[in-house]
Structures are given as structure tokens and as C-alpha cells.
Design a protein around this motif. Structure first.
Motif, PDB file in Angstrom:
ATOM      1  N   GLU A  77      -2.872 -22.815  27.953  1.00  0.00           N
ATOM      2  CA  GLU A  77      -2.463 -23.439  26.685  1.00  0.00           C
ATOM      3  C   GLU A  77      -1.066 -24.055  26.804  1.00  0.00           C
ATOM      4  O   GLU A  77      -0.833 -25.182  26.348  1.00  0.00           O
ATOM      5  N   LEU A  78      -0.146 -23.333  27.457  1.00  0.00           N
ATOM      6  CA  LEU A  78       1.222 -23.835  27.583  1.00  0.00           C
ATOM      7  C   LEU A  78       1.302 -25.041  28.516  1.00  0.00           C
ATOM      8  O   LEU A  78       2.040 -25.997  28.259  1.00  0.00           O
ATOM      9  N   LEU A  79       0.514 -25.009  29.596  1.00  0.00           N
ATOM     10  CA  LEU A  79       0.548 -26.122  30.546  1.00  0.00           C
ATOM     11  C   LEU A  79      -0.109 -27.374  29.968  1.00  0.00           C
ATOM     12  O   LEU A  79       0.277 -28.492  30.301  1.00  0.00           O
ATOM     13  N   GLU A  80      -1.089 -27.185  29.124  1.00  0.00           N
ATOM     14  CA  GLU A  80      -1.733 -28.335  28.480  1.00  0.00           C
ATOM     15  C   GLU A  80      -0.740 -29.108  27.609  1.00  0.00           C
ATOM     16  O   GLU A  80      -0.833 -30.324  27.465  1.00  0.00           O
ATOM     17  N   SER A  81       0.212 -28.374  27.029  1.00  0.00           N
ATOM     18  CA  SER A  81       1.184 -29.024  26.145  1.00  0.00           C
ATOM     19  C   SER A  81       2.477 -29.392  26.875  1.00  0.00           C
ATOM     20  O   SER A  81       3.413 -29.904  26.259  1.00  0.00           O
ATOM     21  N   TYR A  82       2.549 -29.138  28.189  1.00  0.00           N
ATOM     22  CA  TYR A  82       3.749 -29.458  28.955  1.00  0.00           C
ATOM     23  C   TYR A  82       3.906 -30.978  29.012  1.00  0.00           C
ATOM     24  O   TYR A  82       2.972 -31.696  29.371  1.00  0.00           O
ATOM     25  N   ASP A  83       5.103 -31.480  28.667  1.00  0.00           N
ATOM     26  CA  ASP A  83       5.275 -32.922  28.549  1.00  0.00           C
ATOM     27  C   ASP A  83       5.917 -33.552  29.790  1.00  0.00           C
ATOM     28  O   ASP A  83       6.387 -34.677  29.742  1.00  0.00           O
ATOM     29  N   GLY A  84       5.906 -32.833  30.903  1.00  0.00           N
ATOM     30  CA  GLY A  84       6.412 -33.380  32.157  1.00  0.00           C
ATOM     31  C   GLY A  84       5.292 -33.518  33.169  1.00  0.00           C
ATOM     32  O   GLY A  84       4.110 -33.510  32.816  1.00  0.00           O
ATOM     33  N   THR A  85       5.668 -33.659  34.427  1.00  0.00           N
ATOM     34  CA  THR A  85       4.698 -33.749  35.514  1.00  0.00           C
ATOM     35  C   THR A  85       4.446 -32.355  36.082  1.00  0.00           C
ATOM     36  O   THR A  85       5.395 -31.638  36.407  1.00  0.00           O
ATOM     37  N   LEU A  86       3.186 -32.004  36.199  1.00  0.00           N
ATOM     38  CA  LEU A  86       2.803 -30.690  36.732  1.00  0.00           C
ATOM     39  C   LEU A  86       2.117 -30.882  38.081  1.00  0.00           C
ATOM     40  O   LEU A  86       1.144 -31.620  38.198  1.00  0.00           O
TER      41      LEU A  86
END
Length: 238
Positions: A77-86
Motif C-alpha cells: 500500500e505504501l509503495l503504491e502511493s510512493y511518488d518517486g522512482t522505485l
């Protein structure tokens, strides 16, 4: 950082208790010593600290290892909303499917392919990319006459090709290592999580650091061997 009861997360000020709640911690746990937390809770705490850092690039190497289901769902859930490059390195193909917008695959023979989408998209668009190279019989000389030998109708069907004894034993070995090494890594990480360890006992800190690095290297080698042997096994079966 700097004291107080608030933390700045991606440009937004949050109360520590509210931020901790996002990672499934109760307010009563905020005064609980870290040494009393379970392995899953410690992983959640490390994730909370990492994701609170100001950054537009996040690199995660096997982030799903040793996570309980609650933490796994929260991480996704947190990574889905991460606004940078993963950049995500993972053997958890389902996890990759749910998060990746682009998949980079390496087949161990020097070939690299980038495919839009997740793991299943990669498989559909690059069939056979990860399969070992086929072994072809030597071609007959040009102009040579081909002779086919008739097979008796009652001949027993050909047995399915299997892994060699050595490869089968190695596959069993790496599967066990992939179960035990994450436990050892977590144990050493728990030792290193003590903020006073280095000042109190530098030798113990050094031993734990070297043991953790060795276990991670062995786990990486085991995972690579497992992937190669599973692909070889699948190729033989087909």
C-alpha cells in the motif's frame, strides 16, 4: 529528528503516533523498547524509518523476505502511493506484478530485456528468454542421406529427462538455505539494531556485521542457483 512529537514525511508534518499507526503500531507501543518487538514489528519499524526519509529514489532488495502478511500488505500500500522512482529487486513475482510498471530481466547469459508492466507481462512478451540454451545434435553433412530406424511398436515410452543427481542435491540444499539464512540474517540484524553495541563491544559489532554480510551473500548465491536449477528443471520437463 530534532525531538518533539512530529515527523516530516514527504513534505507533510505528521504526529509520531499517527505515522506509527500507518505501520500497524498502537500508541501504547511507542514507549516499548525495540528489543521487545517481534521480527515482523522490527521490519515494520525499519520500513517506517526508511520511508520517512526525504528522497525521490527508493531501492529495495528483496523487501518481502521475512514479512508477515499484515506488513506485506502495508508495504504494498505504501509503495503504491510512493511518488518517486522505485527500483525493486525481488523473487516474489506476485509482488512484482502488483507494483512494477516496467520489468528488467537478466537470463544469466549476458542478455537483458526491459518490458512494460510486471512479471506476467514479461513472460507473455518474451517467451523462452529465461530457458537454458537448447543443445542441438550435430547437423548431418550436406548431401548425406538421412536414415530413420523403425522403432518396435511395443517399445516402452521414453522416460522424462530429469535433473542430474548433483543438480537435484543442490536444489534441495538451496531450498533449505533459503529457509534458514533469512532467519540468521534477522538474528544478526537484531543484534546490530542495538544502538549502543558498537560503543559497548566493538568486537561483537564487527562479528555480527561480518556474519550478516556472509549470510546475505550465501542467500543471494542460493537464490540464483535455485532460479537457474528451476529453469533447467522446467526445460527438461518440457
Amino acid at each position: 529528528p530534532g525531538g518533539g512529537d512530529s515527523i516530516l514525511v514527504r513534505g507533510r508534518s505528521m504526529h509520531v503516533a499517527a505515522y506509527a499507526k500507518d505501520f500497524l503500531f498502537q500508541e501504547a507501543q511507542l514507549k516499548q523498547p525495540i528489543s521487545t518487538l517481534s521480527g515482523g514489528e522490527r521490519n515494520r519499524l525499519l520500513l517506517a524509518r526508511a520511508l520517512a526519509q526525504p528522497a525521490n529514489l527508493l531501492i529495495l532488495d528483496e523487501p518481502t523476505n521475512d514479512l508477515d502478511m499484515d506488513t506485506l500488505e502495508k508495504l504494498e500500500e505504501l509503495l503504491e502511493s510512493y511518488d518517486g522512482t522505485l527500483i525493486l529487486v525481488s523473487h516474489d513475482r506476485d509482488f512484482v506484478d502488483r507494483l512494477a510498471t516496467s520489468t528488467i530481466a537478466l537470463n544469466g547469459r549476458g542478455d537483458v530485456v526491459e518490458t512494460p508492466g510486471g512479471w506476467q507481462d514479461f513472460l507473455r512478451q518474451n517467451p523462452g528468454f529465461l530457458a537454458p540454451p537448447p543443445t542441438h545434435a550435430e547437423a548431418a553433412p550436406s548431401g548425406a542421406r538421412r536414415v530413420e530406424k523403425a522403432e518396435p511398436s511395443d517399445r516402452a515410452p521414453k522416460k522424462q529427462a530429469k535433473l542430474s543427481y548433483k543438480d537435484a542435491r543442490r536444489l534441495e540444499e538451496v531450498e533449505k538455505l533459503m529457509e534458514t539464512l533469512p532467519v540468521e540474517i534477522a538474528r544478526q540484524d537484531a543484534v546490530l539494531a542495538d544502538p549502543d553495541l558498537y560503543a559497548r563491544d566493538p568486537a561483537a559489532f564487527d562479528r555480527a556485521m561480518k556474519a550478516a554480510e556472509k549470510a546475505r551473500a550465501e542467500l543471494e548465491a542460493a537464490e540464483l542457483d535455485w532460479l537457474e536449477l528451476e529453469e533447467k528443471k522446467a526445460a527438461l520437463a518440457s
